[in-house]
Design a protein around this motif. Sequence first.
Motif, PDB file in Angstrom:
ATOM      1  N   GLU A  74       0.822  -1.204   0.000  1.00 22.57           N
ATOM      2  CA  GLU A  74       0.000   0.000   0.000  1.00 22.57           C
ATOM      3  C   GLU A  74       0.859   1.258   0.000  1.00 22.57           C
ATOM      4  O   GLU A  74       0.548   2.241  -0.681  1.00 22.57           O
ATOM      5  N   VAL A  75       1.944   1.233   0.767  1.00 20.68           N
ATOM      6  CA  VAL A  75       2.831   2.397   0.823  1.00 20.68           C
ATOM      7  C   VAL A  75       3.559   2.571  -0.504  1.00 20.68           C
ATOM      8  O   VAL A  75       3.720   3.690  -0.999  1.00 20.68           O
ATOM      9  N   GLU A  76       4.008   1.468  -1.083  1.00 20.70           N
ATOM     10  CA  GLU A  76       4.732   1.548  -2.357  1.00 20.70           C
ATOM     11  C   GLU A  76       3.843   2.084  -3.474  1.00 20.70           C
ATOM     12  O   GLU A  76       4.331   2.727  -4.406  1.00 20.70           O
ATOM     13  N   LYS A  77       2.542   1.832  -3.394  1.00 21.70           N
ATOM     14  CA  LYS A  77       1.611   2.349  -4.400  1.00 21.70           C
ATOM     15  C   LYS A  77       1.331   3.832  -4.197  1.00 21.70           C
ATOM     16  O   LYS A  77       0.767   4.491  -5.080  1.00 21.70           O
ATOM     17  N   GLY A  78       1.704   4.358  -3.032  1.00 20.51           N
ATOM     18  CA  GLY A  78       1.504   5.779  -2.765  1.00 20.51           C
ATOM     19  C   GLY A  78       0.059   6.160  -2.553  1.00 20.51           C
ATOM     20  O   GLY A  78      -0.398   7.203  -3.030  1.00 20.51           O
ATOM     21  N   GLY A  79      -0.686   5.334  -1.845  1.00 16.15           N
ATOM     22  CA  GLY A  79      -2.091   5.615  -1.578  1.00 16.15           C
ATOM     23  C   GLY A  79      -2.278   6.583  -0.425  1.00 16.15           C
ATOM     24  O   GLY A  79      -1.999   7.778  -0.528  1.00 16.15           O
ATOM     25  N   ILE A  80      -2.743   6.054   0.710  1.00 20.35           N
ATOM     26  CA  ILE A  80      -2.954   6.890   1.889  1.00 20.35           C
ATOM     27  C   ILE A  80      -1.626   7.401   2.434  1.00 20.35           C
ATOM     28  O   ILE A  80      -1.514   8.526   2.921  1.00 20.35           O
ATOM     29  N   PHE A  81      -0.594   6.566   2.356  1.00 16.75           N
ATOM     30  CA  PHE A  81       0.744   6.951   2.802  1.00 16.75           C
ATOM     31  C   PHE A  81       1.733   6.731   1.662  1.00 16.75           C
ATOM     32  O   PHE A  81       1.579   5.808   0.850  1.00 16.75           O
ATOM     33  N   THR A  82       2.765   7.573   1.628  1.00 20.24           N
ATOM     34  CA  THR A  82       3.763   7.478   0.559  1.00 20.24           C
ATOM     35  C   THR A  82       5.126   7.028   1.073  1.00 20.24           C
ATOM     36  O   THR A  82       5.996   6.684   0.270  1.00 20.24           O
ATOM     37  N   PHE A  83       5.323   7.032   2.383  1.00 25.29           N
ATOM     38  CA  PHE A  83       6.590   6.587   2.965  1.00 25.29           C
ATOM     39  C   PHE A  83       6.325   6.154   4.399  1.00 25.29           C
ATOM     40  O   PHE A  83       5.511   6.756   5.102  1.00 25.29           O
ATOM     41  N   SER A  84       7.021   5.115   4.844  1.00 29.24           N
ATOM     42  CA  SER A  84       6.873   4.664   6.229  1.00 29.24           C
ATOM     43  C   SER A  84       8.180   4.088   6.734  1.00 29.24           C
ATOM     44  O   SER A  84       8.889   3.387   6.000  1.00 29.24           O
ATOM     45  N   SER A  85       8.513   4.401   7.977  1.00 32.96           N
ATOM     46  CA  SER A  85       9.685   3.839   8.643  1.00 32.96           C
ATOM     47  C   SER A  85       9.441   3.913  10.139  1.00 32.96           C
ATOM     48  O   SER A  85       8.349   4.288  10.588  1.00 32.96           O
ATOM     49  N   ASP A  86      10.453   3.590  10.920  1.00 34.04           N
ATOM     50  CA  ASP A  86      10.317   3.688  12.369  1.00 34.04           C
ATOM     51  C   ASP A  86      10.432   5.129  12.857  1.00 34.04           C
ATOM     52  O   ASP A  86      10.176   5.407  14.033  1.00 34.04           O
ATOM     53  N   GLU A  87      10.789   6.063  11.968  1.00 41.39           N
ATOM     54  CA  GLU A  87      10.973   7.457  12.360  1.00 41.39           C
ATOM     55  C   GLU A  87       9.980   8.409  11.703  1.00 41.39           C
ATOM     56  O   GLU A  87       9.565   9.386  12.319  1.00 41.39           O
ATOM     57  N   PHE A  88       9.640   8.140  10.443  1.00 40.94           N
ATOM     58  CA  PHE A  88       8.776   9.061   9.703  1.00 40.94           C
ATOM     59  C   PHE A  88       7.717   8.310   8.895  1.00 40.94           C
ATOM     60  O   PHE A  88       7.936   7.188   8.453  1.00 40.94           O
ATOM     61  N   MET A  89       6.593   9.001   8.707  1.00 39.45           N
ATOM     62  CA  MET A  89       5.602   8.592   7.725  1.00 39.45           C
ATOM     63  C   MET A  89       5.173   9.851   6.978  1.00 39.45           C
ATOM     64  O   MET A  89       5.116  10.937   7.565  1.00 39.45           O
ATOM     65  N   THR A  90       4.881   9.702   5.687  1.00 41.80           N
ATOM     66  CA  THR A  90       4.399  10.842   4.917  1.00 41.80           C
ATOM     67  C   THR A  90       3.105  10.467   4.202  1.00 41.80           C
ATOM     68  O   THR A  90       2.872   9.312   3.868  1.00 41.80           O
ATOM     69  N   LYS A  91       2.276  11.479   4.003  1.00 40.93           N
ATOM     70  CA  LYS A  91       1.027  11.333   3.277  1.00 40.93           C
ATOM     71  C   LYS A  91       1.091  12.198   2.032  1.00 40.93           C
ATOM     72  O   LYS A  91       1.817  13.183   1.995  1.00 40.93           O
ATOM     73  N   PRO A  92       0.336  11.856   0.999  1.00 38.19           N
ATOM     74  CA  PRO A  92       0.406  12.632  -0.250  1.00 38.19           C
ATOM     75  C   PRO A  92      -0.154  14.039  -0.096  1.00 38.19           C
ATOM     76  O   PRO A  92      -0.935  14.331   0.812  1.00 38.19           O
TER      77      PRO A  92
ATOM     78  N   ASN B  62      -3.466  28.488  13.292  1.00 40.07           N
ATOM     79  CA  ASN B  62      -3.347  29.869  12.812  1.00 40.07           C
ATOM     80  C   ASN B  62      -4.681  30.489  12.422  1.00 40.07           C
ATOM     81  O   ASN B  62      -4.868  31.703  12.513  1.00 40.07           O
ATOM     82  N   ASN B  63      -5.626  29.661  11.961  1.00 40.31           N
ATOM     83  CA  ASN B  63      -6.925  30.221  11.563  1.00 40.31           C
ATOM     84  C   ASN B  63      -8.098  29.349  11.995  1.00 40.31           C
ATOM     85  O   ASN B  63      -9.243  29.628  11.630  1.00 40.31           O
ATOM     86  N   TYR B  64      -7.799  28.264  12.726  1.00 43.32           N
ATOM     87  CA  TYR B  64      -8.822  27.378  13.305  1.00 43.32           C
ATOM     88  C   TYR B  64      -9.689  26.704  12.241  1.00 43.32           C
ATOM     89  O   TYR B  64     -10.847  26.352  12.508  1.00 43.32           O
ATOM     90  N   THR B  65      -9.134  26.527  11.054  1.00 45.64           N
ATOM     91  CA  THR B  65      -9.792  25.721  10.038  1.00 45.64           C
ATOM     92  C   THR B  65      -9.392  24.263  10.249  1.00 45.64           C
ATOM     93  O   THR B  65      -8.579  23.952  11.128  1.00 45.64           O
ATOM     94  N   PHE B  66      -9.941  23.361   9.438  1.00 44.38           N
ATOM     95  CA  PHE B  66      -9.737  21.939   9.659  1.00 44.38           C
ATOM     96  C   PHE B  66      -8.936  21.311   8.521  1.00 44.38           C
ATOM     97  O   PHE B  66      -9.198  21.563   7.348  1.00 44.38           O
ATOM     98  N   ALA B  67      -7.977  20.475   8.893  1.00 47.22           N
ATOM     99  CA  ALA B  67      -7.190  19.707   7.929  1.00 47.22           C
ATOM    100  C   ALA B  67      -7.519  18.235   8.122  1.00 47.22           C
ATOM    101  O   ALA B  67      -7.462  17.720   9.250  1.00 47.22           O
ATOM    102  N   MET B  68      -7.868  17.555   7.040  1.00 48.71           N
ATOM    103  CA  MET B  68      -8.225  16.144   7.130  1.00 48.71           C
ATOM    104  C   MET B  68      -6.998  15.309   7.485  1.00 48.71           C
ATOM    105  O   MET B  68      -5.910  15.521   6.972  1.00 48.71           O
ATOM    106  N   LEU B  69      -7.176  14.355   8.399  1.00 44.47           N
ATOM    107  CA  LEU B  69      -6.102  13.457   8.804  1.00 44.47           C
ATOM    108  C   LEU B  69      -6.622  12.027   8.642  1.00 44.47           C
ATOM    109  O   LEU B  69      -7.253  11.479   9.534  1.00 44.47           O
ATOM    110  N   ASN B  70      -6.344  11.445   7.504  1.00 46.04           N
ATOM    111  CA  ASN B  70      -6.948  10.170   7.128  1.00 46.04           C
ATOM    112  C   ASN B  70      -5.914   9.049   7.184  1.00 46.04           C
ATOM    113  O   ASN B  70      -4.828   9.172   6.622  1.00 46.04           O
ATOM    114  N   ALA B  71      -6.264   7.954   7.852  1.00 49.76           N
ATOM    115  CA  ALA B  71      -5.379   6.779   7.881  1.00 49.76           C
ATOM    116  C   ALA B  71      -5.955   5.628   7.083  1.00 49.76           C
ATOM    117  O   ALA B  71      -5.369   4.556   7.039  1.00 49.76           O
ATOM    118  N   GLY B  72      -7.114   5.826   6.478  1.00 52.32           N
ATOM    119  CA  GLY B  72      -7.676   4.799   5.616  1.00 52.32           C
ATOM    120  C   GLY B  72      -8.886   4.074   6.158  1.00 52.32           C
ATOM    121  O   GLY B  72      -9.535   3.310   5.439  1.00 52.32           O
TER     122      GLY B  72
END
Length: 271
Positions: free
Chosen positions: A43-61, A170-180
Amino acid sequence: MVKDFTRAITHENYGKAESGLQKYYHKVEKIIYHTPMKLTKEEVEKGGIFTFSSDEFMTKPDTSNGLPFILGGGSLSYLLALFFLLKEELGTPGTVCVCIAVTALIFSIIYYFTKPPKENILNRRDGLITIEGALYQPNITMRFKDVICCYSTGGENGLGAFRLEVIRPNNYTFAMLNAGDKDCYRDIAFFTWYMDKNRPLPPGSAFDPFRQKDFERRKEEGFPRPLYMSNVPTPEAIPEQQKERERFWKEEFVVKDGVLMRHFTSSGTDK
Protein backbone atom coordinates in the motif's frame (compact mmCIF):
# COMPACT_ATOMS: atom_id res chain seq x y z
CA MET A 1 19.92 7.68 1.40
CA VAL A 2 16.63 8.19 3.25
CA LYS A 3 15.27 11.72 3.06
CA ASP A 4 15.17 13.61 6.34
CA PHE A 5 11.60 14.76 6.99
CA THR A 6 12.51 16.90 10.02
CA ARG A 7 10.66 20.21 10.03
CA ALA A 8 10.98 23.13 12.45
CA ILE A 9 8.10 23.77 14.87
CA THR A 10 5.92 26.62 13.63
CA HIS A 11 3.30 26.71 16.41
CA GLU A 12 3.55 25.81 20.09
CA ASN A 13 -0.17 25.98 20.89
CA TYR A 14 -3.49 27.57 19.91
CA GLY A 15 -2.96 30.86 21.70
CA LYS A 16 -5.92 32.49 23.42
CA ALA A 17 -8.32 30.00 21.82
CA GLU A 18 -6.60 27.01 23.47
CA SER A 19 -8.92 26.65 26.47
CA GLY A 20 -12.06 26.92 24.36
CA LEU A 21 -10.87 24.47 21.72
CA GLN A 22 -9.94 21.92 24.38
CA LYS A 23 -13.64 21.84 25.27
CA TYR A 24 -14.78 21.46 21.67
CA TYR A 25 -17.56 18.84 21.70
CA HIS A 26 -16.21 17.21 18.50
CA LYS A 27 -12.78 16.71 20.02
CA VAL A 28 -11.15 13.29 19.61
CA GLU A 29 -8.68 12.31 22.32
CA LYS A 30 -5.35 10.72 21.45
CA ILE A 31 -6.17 7.22 22.65
CA ILE A 32 -5.63 3.84 21.01
CA TYR A 33 -9.33 2.95 21.00
CA HIS A 34 -9.05 -0.09 18.73
CA THR A 35 -6.44 -2.27 17.13
CA PRO A 36 -5.93 -0.29 13.91
CA MET A 37 -5.66 -1.49 10.34
CA LYS A 38 -2.55 -3.34 9.21
CA LEU A 39 -0.66 -1.05 6.87
CA THR A 40 1.05 -3.14 4.20
CA LYS A 41 4.29 -2.48 2.39
CA GLU A 42 2.47 -2.74 -0.94
CA GLU A 43 0.00 0.00 0.00
CA VAL A 44 2.83 2.40 0.82
CA GLU A 45 4.73 1.55 -2.36
CA LYS A 46 1.61 2.35 -4.40
CA GLY A 47 1.50 5.78 -2.76
CA GLY A 48 -2.09 5.62 -1.58
CA ILE A 49 -2.95 6.89 1.89
CA PHE A 50 0.74 6.95 2.80
CA THR A 51 3.76 7.48 0.56
CA PHE A 52 6.59 6.59 2.96
CA SER A 53 6.87 4.66 6.23
CA SER A 54 9.68 3.84 8.64
CA ASP A 55 10.32 3.69 12.37
CA GLU A 56 10.97 7.46 12.36
CA PHE A 57 8.78 9.06 9.70
CA MET A 58 5.60 8.59 7.72
CA THR A 59 4.40 10.84 4.92
CA LYS A 60 1.03 11.33 3.28
CA PRO A 61 0.41 12.63 -0.25
CA ASP A 62 -0.23 16.28 -1.08
CA THR A 63 -4.02 16.74 -1.07
CA SER A 64 -4.03 20.40 -2.12
CA ASN A 65 -4.80 19.51 -5.75
CA GLY A 66 -8.28 18.46 -4.68
CA LEU A 67 -9.54 22.05 -4.39
CA PRO A 68 -8.57 23.28 -7.89
CA PHE A 69 -9.72 20.05 -9.53
CA ILE A 70 -13.11 19.99 -7.78
CA LEU A 71 -13.77 23.73 -7.93
CA GLY A 72 -12.31 24.19 -11.39
CA GLY A 73 -13.90 21.04 -12.77
CA GLY A 74 -17.31 21.96 -11.42
CA SER A 75 -17.08 25.50 -12.80
CA LEU A 76 -15.93 24.31 -16.21
CA SER A 77 -18.74 21.73 -16.39
CA TYR A 78 -21.29 24.40 -15.53
CA LEU A 79 -20.00 26.77 -18.21
CA LEU A 80 -19.89 24.05 -20.86
CA ALA A 81 -23.43 22.98 -20.02
CA LEU A 82 -24.63 26.57 -20.45
CA PHE A 83 -22.80 26.95 -23.74
CA PHE A 84 -24.24 23.81 -25.30
CA LEU A 85 -27.69 23.67 -23.70
CA LEU A 86 -28.77 27.28 -23.15
CA LYS A 87 -31.42 28.35 -25.67
CA GLU A 88 -32.47 31.72 -24.21
CA GLU A 89 -30.91 34.77 -22.62
CA LEU A 90 -29.37 34.32 -19.19
CA GLY A 91 -30.87 37.31 -17.45
CA THR A 92 -29.31 38.94 -14.39
CA PRO A 93 -29.23 35.85 -12.09
CA GLY A 94 -27.72 33.73 -14.84
CA THR A 95 -25.10 36.35 -15.62
CA VAL A 96 -24.10 36.51 -11.97
CA CYS A 97 -23.72 32.70 -11.86
CA VAL A 98 -21.56 32.77 -14.99
CA CYS A 99 -19.32 35.46 -13.49
CA ILE A 100 -18.91 33.39 -10.34
CA ALA A 101 -18.10 30.24 -12.34
CA VAL A 102 -15.54 32.06 -14.51
CA THR A 103 -13.91 33.58 -11.42
CA ALA A 104 -13.76 30.17 -9.71
CA LEU A 105 -12.26 28.59 -12.83
CA ILE A 106 -9.58 31.28 -13.16
CA PHE A 107 -8.75 31.04 -9.46
CA SER A 108 -8.47 27.24 -9.69
CA ILE A 109 -6.03 27.45 -12.59
CA ILE A 110 -3.89 30.12 -10.93
CA TYR A 111 -3.89 28.32 -7.58
CA TYR A 112 -2.90 25.01 -9.15
CA PHE A 113 0.23 26.50 -10.69
CA THR A 114 1.20 28.91 -7.89
CA LYS A 115 0.31 27.11 -4.64
CA PRO A 116 3.23 26.52 -2.25
CA PRO A 117 4.57 23.00 -1.56
CA LYS A 118 2.27 21.07 0.76
CA GLU A 119 3.42 18.36 3.17
CA ASN A 120 1.85 15.89 5.58
CA ILE A 121 4.48 14.32 7.84
CA LEU A 122 4.37 12.20 10.99
CA ASN A 123 7.69 12.52 12.80
CA ARG A 124 7.67 9.69 15.34
CA ARG A 125 11.29 10.26 16.30
CA ASP A 126 10.69 13.81 17.58
CA GLY A 127 6.95 13.61 18.30
CA LEU A 128 6.01 16.18 15.63
CA ILE A 129 3.28 16.38 13.03
CA THR A 130 3.29 18.55 9.90
CA ILE A 131 0.00 19.36 8.15
CA GLU A 132 -0.85 21.40 5.08
CA GLY A 133 -1.59 25.08 5.53
CA ALA A 134 -4.85 26.43 4.13
CA LEU A 135 -4.59 27.72 0.55
CA TYR A 136 -1.44 29.89 0.29
CA GLN A 137 -0.55 29.61 3.97
CA PRO A 138 2.64 27.70 4.83
CA ASN A 139 2.61 24.23 6.33
CA ILE A 140 2.13 23.88 10.07
CA THR A 141 4.37 21.83 12.36
CA MET A 142 3.42 21.17 15.99
CA ARG A 143 4.11 18.64 18.68
CA PHE A 144 1.68 15.79 18.19
CA LYS A 145 0.67 15.92 21.86
CA ASP A 146 -0.37 19.58 21.43
CA VAL A 147 -2.52 19.34 18.28
CA ILE A 148 -6.26 19.20 18.81
CA CYS A 149 -8.04 16.52 16.79
CA CYS A 150 -11.76 16.38 16.11
CA TYR A 151 -14.28 14.69 13.85
CA SER A 152 -16.19 16.09 10.90
CA THR A 153 -19.95 16.52 10.93
CA GLY A 154 -20.55 15.74 7.25
CA GLY A 155 -23.57 16.80 5.23
CA GLU A 156 -27.26 16.54 6.02
CA ASN A 157 -27.27 12.96 4.75
CA GLY A 158 -24.34 12.04 7.00
CA LEU A 159 -21.84 11.60 4.17
CA GLY A 160 -18.36 12.63 5.24
CA ALA A 161 -19.20 12.51 8.94
CA PHE A 162 -16.90 11.19 11.68
CA ARG A 163 -13.71 11.68 9.66
CA LEU A 164 -10.62 12.58 11.64
CA GLU A 165 -9.45 16.20 11.36
CA VAL A 166 -6.81 18.45 12.90
CA ILE A 167 -7.63 22.03 13.87
CA ARG A 168 -5.10 24.45 12.41
CA PRO A 169 -3.67 26.81 15.08
CA ASN A 170 -3.35 29.87 12.81
CA ASN A 171 -6.93 30.22 11.56
CA TYR A 172 -8.82 27.38 13.31
CA THR A 173 -9.79 25.72 10.04
CA PHE A 174 -9.74 21.94 9.66
CA ALA A 175 -7.19 19.71 7.93
CA MET A 176 -8.23 16.14 7.13
CA LEU A 177 -6.10 13.46 8.80
CA ASN A 178 -6.95 10.17 7.13
CA ALA A 179 -5.38 6.78 7.88
CA GLY A 180 -7.68 4.80 5.62
CA ASP A 181 -10.37 3.56 8.02
CA LYS A 182 -12.85 6.43 7.43
CA ASP A 183 -13.62 6.37 11.15
CA CYS A 184 -12.14 9.01 13.44
CA TYR A 185 -11.58 6.63 16.37
CA ARG A 186 -9.85 3.97 14.30
CA ASP A 187 -7.74 6.56 12.50
CA ILE A 188 -6.64 8.28 15.71
CA ALA A 189 -5.81 4.84 17.12
CA PHE A 190 -3.40 4.27 14.24
CA PHE A 191 -1.78 7.70 14.46
CA THR A 192 -1.50 7.59 18.25
CA TRP A 193 0.01 4.12 18.24
CA TYR A 194 2.55 5.14 15.61
CA MET A 195 3.43 8.42 17.33
CA ASP A 196 3.89 6.73 20.71
CA LYS A 197 7.57 5.94 20.25
CA ASN A 198 7.61 4.08 23.58
CA ARG A 199 5.35 1.39 22.11
CA PRO A 200 6.18 -1.13 19.40
CA LEU A 201 5.39 -0.10 15.85
CA PRO A 202 1.77 -0.68 14.74
CA PRO A 203 0.80 -3.94 13.01
CA GLY A 204 1.42 -4.35 9.29
CA SER A 205 4.18 -5.37 6.89
CA ALA A 206 5.03 -1.71 6.18
CA PHE A 207 6.87 -1.62 9.52
CA ASP A 208 8.38 -5.11 9.55
CA PRO A 209 11.83 -4.03 8.27
CA PHE A 210 12.15 -1.58 11.18
CA ARG A 211 10.81 -3.58 14.13
CA GLN A 212 14.11 -4.97 15.36
CA LYS A 213 15.81 -1.58 15.19
CA ASP A 214 12.91 0.03 17.04
CA PHE A 215 12.93 -2.71 19.67
CA GLU A 216 16.66 -2.29 20.29
CA ARG A 217 16.24 1.48 20.68
CA ARG A 218 13.50 1.12 23.29
CA LYS A 219 15.45 -1.60 25.05
CA GLU A 220 18.51 0.66 25.28
CA GLU A 221 16.30 3.40 26.71
CA GLY A 222 15.03 1.01 29.37
CA PHE A 223 11.60 0.50 27.77
CA PRO A 224 10.09 3.83 28.87
CA ARG A 225 6.39 3.74 29.61
CA PRO A 226 3.93 4.68 26.84
CA LEU A 227 3.11 8.29 26.14
CA TYR A 228 -0.59 7.78 25.35
CA MET A 229 -3.43 5.67 26.70
CA SER A 230 -4.61 2.49 25.04
CA ASN A 231 -7.79 0.44 25.31
CA VAL A 232 -6.17 -2.55 23.61
CA PRO A 233 -2.92 -4.46 24.15
CA THR A 234 0.04 -3.30 22.06
CA PRO A 235 2.45 -6.24 22.30
CA GLU A 236 5.86 -6.72 20.76
CA ALA A 237 6.14 -8.42 17.37
CA ILE A 238 7.42 -11.73 18.77
CA PRO A 239 6.95 -13.46 22.16
CA GLU A 240 10.67 -13.31 23.00
CA GLN A 241 10.66 -9.53 22.71
CA GLN A 242 7.47 -9.31 24.74
CA LYS A 243 9.02 -11.30 27.59
CA GLU A 244 12.06 -9.07 27.55
CA ARG A 245 9.93 -5.94 27.75
CA GLU A 246 7.89 -7.38 30.60
CA ARG A 247 11.06 -7.53 32.67
CA PHE A 248 10.60 -3.75 32.95
CA TRP A 249 6.81 -3.40 33.01
CA LYS A 250 3.69 -5.27 32.05
CA GLU A 251 0.63 -3.65 30.58
CA GLU A 252 -2.59 -4.97 32.08
CA PHE A 253 -6.26 -4.09 31.81
CA VAL A 254 -8.85 -3.95 34.55
CA VAL A 255 -12.52 -2.98 34.67
CA LYS A 256 -13.25 -0.26 37.23
CA ASP A 257 -16.77 1.14 37.67
CA GLY A 258 -17.75 -0.43 34.36
CA VAL A 259 -14.88 1.23 32.46
CA LEU A 260 -11.96 -0.61 30.90
CA MET A 261 -8.79 0.93 32.28
CA ARG A 262 -5.12 0.29 31.68
CA HIS A 263 -2.44 0.16 34.33
CA PHE A 264 1.16 -0.98 34.54
CA THR A 265 2.50 -3.64 36.84
CA SER A 266 6.13 -2.99 37.65
CA SER A 267 8.53 -5.90 37.68
CA GLY A 268 10.72 -4.05 40.09
CA THR A 269 13.48 -3.53 37.58
CA ASP A 270 12.26 -0.19 36.20
CA LYS A 271 12.98 2.96 38.18
